[in-house]
Design an enzyme around this catalytic site. Sequence first.
Site, PDB file in Angstrom:
ATOM      1  N   ASN A  67      29.414  48.241  43.554  1.00  0.00           N
ATOM      2  CA  ASN A  67      29.414  46.890  44.127  1.00  0.00           C
ATOM      3  C   ASN A  67      29.832  46.875  45.600  1.00  0.00           C
ATOM      4  OD1 ASN A  67      31.894  47.634  42.669  1.00  0.00           O
ATOM      5  ND2 ASN A  67      32.714  45.743  43.500  1.00  0.00           N
ATOM      6  N   HIS A  68      30.515  47.945  46.071  1.00  0.00           N
ATOM      7  CA  HIS A  68      30.903  48.009  47.486  1.00  0.00           C
ATOM      8  C   HIS A  68      29.889  48.759  48.352  1.00  0.00           C
ATOM      9  CE1 HIS A  68      34.751  46.049  47.014  1.00  0.00           C
ATOM     10  NE2 HIS A  68      35.026  46.835  45.977  1.00  0.00           N
TER      11      HIS A  68
HETATM   12 FE   LIG Z   1      35.487  51.524  43.021  1.00  0.00          FE
HETATM   13 FE   LIG Z   2      33.302  49.112  42.126  1.00  0.00          FE
END
Ligand SMILES: [Fe+2]
Ligand SMILES: [Fe+2]
Length: 271
Positions: A67-68
């Site tokens: 997600n990053h």
């Molecule tokens: Fe992470």
């Molecule tokens: Fe993550």
Amino acid sequence: MRILFLGDTVGRTGREAAAAALPMLRAALKIDLAIVNAENASHGFGVAPEMARTLFDAGADVITLGNHAWDRREIIPTIAETPRLIRPLNFPPGTPGAGSVLVALPDGRSALVLNVMGRLFMDPLDCPFRGTAEALARYRLGVTVAAIVIDFHAEATSEKMAFAHSFDGAVSLVVGTHTHCPSADHQVLPGGTAFLSDAGMCGDYDSVIGMQKDPAAQRFWRKMPGERLAPAEGESTVCGVFVETDPATGLARRIEPVRMGGRLSPAMPTV
Ligand SMILES: [Fe+2]
Ligand SMILES: [Fe+2]
């Protein structure tokens, strides 16, 4: 085939520990394929191009994200241009980069690595189950590829276990990432797929999932934005997993945890 997977690399201490450990682990465990999740390498948020290069130079064959993935904007062209730097495959069509890569190993064998993101308590991406089934449709484990590894980046253990059972027998390893806490449920599932619901992080465990503990705790005490979070910078524990596959089938023979340095109890497979 011997596979090493290292979990989310957090901040400077995490990426330095992972880069230092990679050559040593590759040699000691006779690793054929090494994969590192680097979604938190840059101060906890994303990865910068030079950090990805350092991990590749240290011995990572593939870098996965989560997600990053996009937090450091300058990584976006690098993701688009670097096949071995993959982001979750279930981002919308048209997203830069790829969610899987076929790696040609020096000995002539090939390995497929996929990065997939869960949806429970996460951003609502395309279906990870259907997306993975489509990505796998072109490959046959043990026939067209020697190994298939999936980094399933997800919050919920239930989704991770459901995902692993869905692909049991079709892939060599399903390893979870994202929670930054190593789980102790490593096993070879009945169909022959190795599974661990979370690899843990390469980071300082005197922290809140890798970030400095006091500002992180304050966010729970005071329900308002506080100090900007920064990574904890004590000695990191390098956390990951080791898998050995059967050369004939590509399925797993064994899965064992790897933990080195820092505060967690050590674990090192014997080979
Ligand atoms: Fe992470
Ligand atoms: Fe993550």
